[in-house]
Design an enzyme around this catalytic site. Structure first.
Site, PDB file in Angstrom:
ATOM      1  N   ASP A  55       0.855  -1.189   0.000  1.00  0.00           N
ATOM      2  CA  ASP A  55       0.000   0.000   0.000  1.00  0.00           C
ATOM      3  C   ASP A  55       0.890   1.238   0.000  1.00  0.00           C
ATOM      4  OD1 ASP A  55       0.993   0.087   2.618  1.00  0.00           O
ATOM      5  OD2 ASP A  55      -0.778  -0.913   3.408  1.00  0.00           O
ATOM      6  N   ASP A 111       1.597   4.993   1.743  1.00  0.00           N
ATOM      7  CA  ASP A 111       1.336   5.933   2.823  1.00  0.00           C
ATOM      8  C   ASP A 111       1.851   7.300   2.395  1.00  0.00           C
ATOM      9  OD1 ASP A 111       0.417   3.874   4.664  1.00  0.00           O
ATOM     10  OD2 ASP A 111       2.495   3.203   4.633  1.00  0.00           O
ATOM     11  N   ASP A 125      10.466   4.351  12.291  1.00  0.00           N
ATOM     12  CA  ASP A 125      11.144   3.245  12.980  1.00  0.00           C
ATOM     13  C   ASP A 125      12.515   2.894  12.402  1.00  0.00           C
ATOM     14  OD1 ASP A 125       9.865   2.258  10.724  1.00  0.00           O
ATOM     15  OD2 ASP A 125       8.720   0.712  11.770  1.00  0.00           O
TER      16      ASP A 125
HETATM   17  P1  ATP Z   1       4.164  -2.495   4.874  1.00  0.00           P
HETATM   18  O1  ATP Z   1       4.785  -2.942   3.622  1.00  0.00           O
HETATM   19  O2  ATP Z   1       3.914  -3.582   5.826  1.00  0.00           O
HETATM   20  O3  ATP Z   1       2.981  -1.576   4.695  1.00  0.00           O
HETATM   21  P2  ATP Z   1       5.354  -0.137   5.947  1.00  0.00           P
HETATM   22  O4  ATP Z   1       6.803   0.222   6.161  1.00  0.00           O
HETATM   23  O5  ATP Z   1       4.610   0.723   4.988  1.00  0.00           O
HETATM   24  O6  ATP Z   1       5.323  -1.639   5.563  1.00  0.00           O
HETATM   25  P3  ATP Z   1       3.337   0.541   7.845  1.00  0.00           P
HETATM   26  O7  ATP Z   1       2.944  -0.193   9.067  1.00  0.00           O
HETATM   27  O8  ATP Z   1       2.386   0.682   6.732  1.00  0.00           O
HETATM   28  O9  ATP Z   1       4.685  -0.109   7.358  1.00  0.00           O
HETATM   29  O10 ATP Z   1       3.804   1.980   8.333  1.00  0.00           O
HETATM   30  C1  ATP Z   1       4.117   3.034   7.429  1.00  0.00           C
HETATM   31  C2  ATP Z   1       5.331   3.800   7.905  1.00  0.00           C
HETATM   32  O11 ATP Z   1       5.042   4.435   9.142  1.00  0.00           O
HETATM   33  C3  ATP Z   1       6.560   2.947   8.183  1.00  0.00           C
HETATM   34  O12 ATP Z   1       7.299   2.730   7.017  1.00  0.00           O
HETATM   35  C4  ATP Z   1       7.298   3.794   9.178  1.00  0.00           C
HETATM   36  O13 ATP Z   1       7.981   4.834   8.544  1.00  0.00           O
HETATM   37  C5  ATP Z   1       6.179   4.406   9.996  1.00  0.00           C
HETATM   38  N1  ATP Z   1       5.849   3.581  11.173  1.00  0.00           N
HETATM   39  C6  ATP Z   1       4.890   2.636  11.267  1.00  0.00           C
HETATM   40  N2  ATP Z   1       4.850   2.106  12.490  1.00  0.00           N
HETATM   41  C7  ATP Z   1       5.787   2.716  13.211  1.00  0.00           C
HETATM   42  C8  ATP Z   1       6.238   2.621  14.564  1.00  0.00           C
HETATM   43  N3  ATP Z   1       5.685   1.756  15.395  1.00  0.00           N
HETATM   44  N4  ATP Z   1       7.224   3.456  14.970  1.00  0.00           N
HETATM   45  C9  ATP Z   1       7.761   4.345  14.115  1.00  0.00           C
HETATM   46  N5  ATP Z   1       7.404   4.475  12.841  1.00  0.00           N
HETATM   47  C10 ATP Z   1       6.423   3.688  12.380  1.00  0.00           C
HETATM   48 MG    MG Z   2       2.502   0.606   4.541  1.00  0.00          MG
END
Ligand code: ATP
Ligand code: MG
Length: 451
Positions: free
Chosen positions: A64, A66, A156
């Site tokens: 997805d 963000d 993170d």
């Molecule tokens: P995925 O492919 O699973 O969607 P993602 O990296 O996009 O991986 P998400 O959970 O969608 O992960 O979160 C989007 C972004 O928000 C992350 O890439 C990170 O930058 C930030 N993020 C999410 N959760 C946390 C957290 N617990 N602490 C700090 N930053 C976070």
């Molecule tokens: Mg994501």
């Protein structure tokens, strides 16, 4: 707001220009682009950040997209009629396009010194605050907005803090994320212990990304996990459920489960399952591992998976143990089964929440296991027409593959499904007879007549 104004914090970025990176607009979901353009037209700055950028750079299809912006949630909401502000701890805007949701977050700053909350403070007292953390450092509220460089530093991992904008099509790196992508490393931003204290779920996320991407967890990021894993105890069961889903139905459940064990984090999510496995039933470990493999395979071939099936499998070994323990309590078999199922679910609920619709479905899958063994016309047909039949049948096959001895039941049901009406009647007739004979034998046995 004037879009030509430089965005504060931008000067801290390593800017990679359009011709020096591989991201093109074509790789970004049209709806995510729509959000970027609309925010930008309204004078805001907006970026794709996180998994979307990371996965494109790795040549993978992002799950997805963000978006991060300097518009506040309220300002974002005004621009989109399909937008909804969600979350309290962490306010975000969901913009819905049919089934697709684009998540928009406002740049945030880290803000540790404000509002230390004593343990067990009622939620309603935290509600009015923009930011708050617990005595142990856990973030309870995170709604203090900041500049883009601050937003990068509160993310993170470095590989999750890369920003892409359609303005000049630039890529921004504030903390060495590109190098870490190159070196295939998961590196936490800032002081690892502090960051785990702020949010212990980051330990699970490190595991998740390591399993998903096949990356190593960098030494300083990995080192404190063992000592600080206990912090996961203070994370709510609801959030642990969300995270468990991401861990288990992200396509890499097998690898994730193995890594969770390696880092001794599994017991914070799956203690009942692990304990049941430790009791030494070889079928139990096999069943769980097959269920994880099955989940990964289904996802890889574009099929759907349901958490209900996964929890049914994870808790089946426990259900069987419970059932064995209640053997001498003189319960009716059905009652014993229901009790065993109930307490297996209750044990899991101490660790992760599970929404009711899933526990109901898990229970149905279990109950159908009994019904699939009955071999008379009516029960066979009613099991076959049950909405959960397909899941229950898959589960039956899994049990057999794990080594449960069910007398060819799986094959029987496979034939039954593949057969026409005539074959089905024959199959039913073939199994109905011996059942009657067995009954008579049992009766004789019960009356003390020896054969
Ligand atoms: P995925 O492919 O699973 O969607 P993602 O990296 O996009 O991986 P998400 O959970 O969608 O992960 O979160 C989007 C972004 O928000 C992350 O890439 C990170 O930058 C930030 N993020 C999410 N959760 C946390 C957290 N617990 N602490 C700090 N930053 C976070
Ligand atoms: Mg994501």
């Amino acid at each position: 707001m004037n879009s030509d104004l430089e965005l504060p914090g931008l000067e801290k970025a390593n800017v990679i220009s359009r011709d020096s990176h591989t991201i093109s607009r074509k790789q970004i979901a049209p709806n995510a682009l729509k959000v970027l353009y609309r925010l930008s037209d309204a004078g805001f700055h907006a970026y794709i950040v996180g998994g979307g950028v990371r996965d494109i750079l790795l040549g993978n299809q992002p799950k997805d997209f963000d978006v991060a912006t300097n518009a506040t949630p309220e300002e974002v909401k005004k621009l989109f009629k399909n937008a909804r502000i969600i979350g309290r701890r962490f306010k975000i805007v969901h913009i819905r396009f049919g089934r697709e949701i684009i998540e928009v977050t406002t740049f945030r700053a880290n803000h540790m010194p404000q509002n230390e909350i004593a343990d067990h403070t009622p939620r309603r007292q935290i509600r009015g605050l923009d930011s708050a953390h617990s005595k142990s450092g856990m973030i309870l509220r995170d709604n203090v907005y900041g500049n883009i460089d601050e937003d990068a530093m509160r993310r993170d991992f470095t590989i999750n803090a890369l920003y892409y904008t359609t303005r000049n099509f630039e890529l921004l790196d504030f903390c060495g994320g590109l190098d870490d992508l190159q070196n295939r490393q998961i590196r936490i931003i800032g002081d690892p212990i502090e960051r785990y204290k702020e949010d212990p779920v980051r330990m699970l996320r490190a595991i998740r990304f390591s399993a998903k991407l096949g990356f190593e967890i960098e030494e300083k990021t990995r080192q404190p996990i063992n000592e600080y894993s206990y912090l996961l105890d203070s994370v709510s069961a609801a959030r642990l459920f969300d995270e468990t889903l991401k861990l288990m139905i992200g396509g890499f459940a097998q690898r994730t489960f193995a890594l969770l064990s390696e880092f001794q984090l599994g017991s914070y999510l799956f203690a009942p399952t692990l304990e049941a496995i430790e009791q030494g039933d070889p079928v139990a470990a096999k069943l769980v591992s097959l269920a994880l493999r099955n989940t990964d395979e289904r996802l890889a071939s574009g099929k759907s998976v349901t958490p209900a099936f996964l929890f049914a499998a994870l808790l089946w070994p426990l259900l069987k143990l419970n059932l064995a323990q209640s053997k001498n309590q003189g319960l009716h078999p059905q009652q014993a089964f229901q009790q065993a199922a109930q307490s297996a679910l209750m044990e899991q609920l101490d660790y992760t929440a599970i929404p009711k619709r899933f526990t109901v479905a898990s229970r149905e899958i279990w109950e159908l296991q009994n019904r699939l063994q009955r071999r008379n016309k009516r029960p066979i047909e009613s099991a076959f027409n049950h909405p959960r039949f397909r899941a229950a049948y898959d589960f039956l096959l899994l049990r057999e593959e794990a080594g449960e001895e069910l007398g060819g039941l799986g094959q029987w049901w496979t034939d039954f499904q593949n057969g026409d009406t005539k074959l089905r009647s024959e199959l039913i007739a073939a199994v109905s007879k011996p059942r009657k004979r067995r009954r008579r034998r049992n009766k004789r046995k019960a009356s003390g007549v020896s054969e």
